[in-house]
Design an enzyme around this catalytic site. Structure first.
Site, PDB file in Angstrom:
ATOM      1  N   GLY A   1       0.794  -1.224   0.000  1.00 50.29           N
ATOM      2  CA  GLY A   1       0.000   0.000   0.000  1.00 50.29           C
ATOM      3  C   GLY A   1       0.822   1.268   0.000  1.00 50.29           C
ATOM      4  O   GLY A   1       0.330   2.332  -0.389  1.00 50.29           O
TER       5      GLY A   1
ATOM      6  N   GLU B   1     -10.043  14.156   4.998  1.00 50.56           N
ATOM      7  CA  GLU B   1      -8.863  14.576   4.259  1.00 50.56           C
ATOM      8  C   GLU B   1      -9.304  15.558   3.169  1.00 50.56           C
ATOM      9  O   GLU B   1     -10.225  15.269   2.405  1.00 50.56           O
ATOM     10  CB  GLU B   1      -8.249  13.317   3.656  1.00 50.56           C
ATOM     11  CG  GLU B   1      -7.122  13.460   2.702  1.00 50.56           C
ATOM     12  CD  GLU B   1      -6.735  12.092   2.119  1.00 50.56           C
ATOM     13  OE1 GLU B   1      -6.522  12.045   0.898  1.00 50.56           O
ATOM     14  OE2 GLU B   1      -6.673  11.091   2.860  1.00 50.56           O
TER      15      GLU B   1
ATOM     16  N   HIS C   1      -8.955   1.928   3.063  1.00 46.11           N
ATOM     17  CA  HIS C   1      -8.430   1.629   4.400  1.00 46.11           C
ATOM     18  C   HIS C   1      -9.054   0.368   4.997  1.00 46.11           C
ATOM     19  O   HIS C   1      -9.617   0.409   6.076  1.00 46.11           O
ATOM     20  CB  HIS C   1      -8.714   2.802   5.348  1.00 46.11           C
ATOM     21  CG  HIS C   1      -8.138   4.108   4.929  1.00 46.11           C
ATOM     22  ND1 HIS C   1      -8.633   5.314   5.391  1.00 46.11           N
ATOM     23  CD2 HIS C   1      -7.107   4.413   4.112  1.00 46.11           C
ATOM     24  CE1 HIS C   1      -7.926   6.304   4.851  1.00 46.11           C
ATOM     25  NE2 HIS C   1      -7.003   5.780   4.083  1.00 46.11           N
TER      26      HIS C   1
ATOM     27  N   ASN D   1      -6.036   7.898   8.695  1.00 43.29           N
ATOM     28  CA  ASN D   1      -5.337   7.030   7.752  1.00 43.29           C
ATOM     29  C   ASN D   1      -4.509   6.016   8.545  1.00 43.29           C
ATOM     30  O   ASN D   1      -3.788   6.388   9.460  1.00 43.29           O
ATOM     31  CB  ASN D   1      -4.438   7.861   6.847  1.00 43.29           C
ATOM     32  CG  ASN D   1      -5.182   9.017   6.207  1.00 43.29           C
ATOM     33  OD1 ASN D   1      -5.706   9.870   6.914  1.00 43.29           O
ATOM     34  ND2 ASN D   1      -5.252   9.048   4.904  1.00 43.29           N
TER      35      ASN D   1
END
Length: 492
Positions: free
Chosen positions: A104, A348, A433, A471
């Site tokens: 990732g 975000e 996520h 995150n």
């Protein structure tokens, strides 16, 4: 072999480095390719605005997170290839995952956020929070190369006009904003803006890989691990079976694939210790499959449970013609709207680096969505499915809607309904996520050891129950640091 690690993302990279530093030889198997060789165009990674087959994992059509513009699909046909971003269809949701050496870390926006301690203590009550916040979060941040943007440069550069607009409207509606650390080298970014180095973040690179500036795992943990001489990585290798070996250790069956996904060889190895670090989905699917097929029948009932999306939902707002977001936008997000304690939302302020002024504010919201799903083995197909359904995402929409309705009302602006489909405001059908599926101190002991099978460990986001509030990669890294320190001390 002493140690086999399945996956080269955050959990696997931490495991490899710390085992190697302890003098233990280890081998990483990684399903994706090694992203070091340029293609015929001289680029390692595909272009963000017009991705070719390098952008997507074994798909014949792109699956863009922002899939439409003016209501028209911007996805296009591509040839099947072991590309860098997997949009894995798990029924009601597509799970975006990095494919390649570095997992990732190759495809995320680099937002290196440590969660609020009060929330961490709620989700992982068996973990000593003092130890995490005093030792393991700092260790993770240091090794990941986390740094912060210079606020004065942020306030003056054209490349973050979009973030400043997002900050202004949030604050005018009474919401706090916060700078977010990142693993992108902000000194390099300043040089990009000055025109003295090759552009990466300022050339829009992010979800399909960054050529420069970003400290992804091959630069940090995996780079350090390789330098020990004790770590071997086999890309384009996919684990199909893990079972106890005769005598001791575990037999691991592996398929080697080519760059169009075809199986070119099958292998079997025996390892004393096996570390599952294939990501929340990869690890959970493998464990659920091994349990159901009778290869690891004694795995705990908690295996495959408590999976969540980290409350992810995307939304976009249309700004007024006089409120420009800038045709030049850095691809690296540096700011979030922090309404977690009041509204259950951390959003975000995301870039939309299209190279033109579009008056759009884009957000990836992380919400306090309590909904969870489980993985189930399908004996007729041999696959593993996920029980997540679309209705479970409604809580994320409801929470985010309170925040963005308030901003729209204050600013007299509207939602964009043309970017995730035709007349679709919320993109709840994806997650960046994925978390859970082998939760710490339930599916495993308090340090990631799988119950019933000495020498089997989980080291990745599968350990985190569904929602970390920010995150997640710094938490995954720090948790892996904590667990491997205990495992090396006690088991090796």
């Amino acid at each position: 072999m002493p140690a086999l690690i399945i996956g080269s993302g955050y959990g696997g990279a931490v495991t490899a480095l710390r085992l190697a530093q302890a003098g233990i030889d280890c081998h990483i198997v990684e399903m994706g390719r090694d992203w070091t060789t340029p293609g015929s165009d001289g680029r390692i990674f595909t272009q963000t605005a017009s991705p070719d087959q390098r952008g997507f994992w074994l798909r014949d059509r792109t699956k863009q997170p922002v899939s439409h513009f003016l209501g028209v699909s911007i996805d296009r046909n591509i040839s099947k290839y072991t590309g860098i971003l997997d949009a894995e269809n798990m029924g009601a949701i597509h799970v975006y995952q990095g494919r390649g050496v570095g997992g990732g870390s190759l495809v995320n926006g680099g937002m290196a956020v440590t969660p609020k301690r009060s929330w961490f203590e709620q989700i992982l009550p068996s973990v000593d929070a003092n130890e995490m916040y005093n030792t393991f979060y700092p260790r993770a941040n240091a090794t990941l190369g986390v740094n912060n943007i210079d606020p004065a440069w942020f306030d003056s550069t054209e490349w973050y006009q979009f973030s400043r607009v997002g900050r202004k409207v949030a604050q005018r509606s009474g919401f706090a904003t916060t700078f977010v650390p990142n693993v992108y080298d902000f000194n390099y970014m300043k040089q990009e803006a000055a025109g003295t180095v090759t552009k990466s973040a300022l050339a829009g690179e992010v979800i399909f890989g960054n050529h420069h500036g970003k400290k992804s795992l091959p630069v940090t943990y995996l780079g350090q691990a390789a330098a020990t001489g004790k770590v071997t990585i086999s890309p384009l290798h996919r684990v199909t079976k893990v079972a106890p070996a005769a005598g001791s250790g575990y037999t691991v069956d592996i398929e080697q694939i080519n760059e169009t996904g075809g199986v070119v060889a099958t292998k079997s190895v025996t390892a004393d210790k096996v570390f599952f670090a294939a990501g929340s989905v990869g690890t959970s699917k493998l464990l659920v499959s091994m349990k159901a097929q009778g290869h690891l029948p004694n795995l705990a009932g908690a295996v495959g449970q408590e999976w969540g999306t980290n409350g992810n939902v995307m939304v976009a707002r249309a700004n007024h013609a006089w409120d420009t977001t800038g045709k030049n936008q850095s691809s690296i997000p540096t700011m979030g709207i922090d309404a977690w304690d009041t509204n259950g939302v951390f959003a975000e302020i995301a870039p939309f680096p299209a190279g033109a002024e579009l008056w759009v504010s884009l957000y990836l919201a992380i919400t306090k969505n309590p909904e969870r799903a489980s993985f189930q083995y399908n004996s007729s197909t041999g696959g593993v499915g996920l029980s997540w359904n679309q209705a479970q995402a409604q809580k994320s929409i409801d929470l985010a809607k309170v925040v963005f309705d308030k901003i729209n009302k204050k600013e007299v602006t509207v939602y964009r309904s043309d970017m995730f489909g035709s007349n679709k405001v919320w993109n709840e059908g994806l997650t960046y996520h994925p978390l859970g599926g082998a939760v710490l101190n339930k599916a495993t002991d308090n340090f990631g050891r799988l119950h019933g099978y000495p020498g089997l460990y989980v080291m990745d986001g599968a350990l985190v129950p569904g929602n970390v509030g920010v995150n997640p990669f710094v938490t995954i890294t720090a948790l892996a640091e904590r667990n491997i320190a205990s495992i090396i001390a006690s088991d090796l």
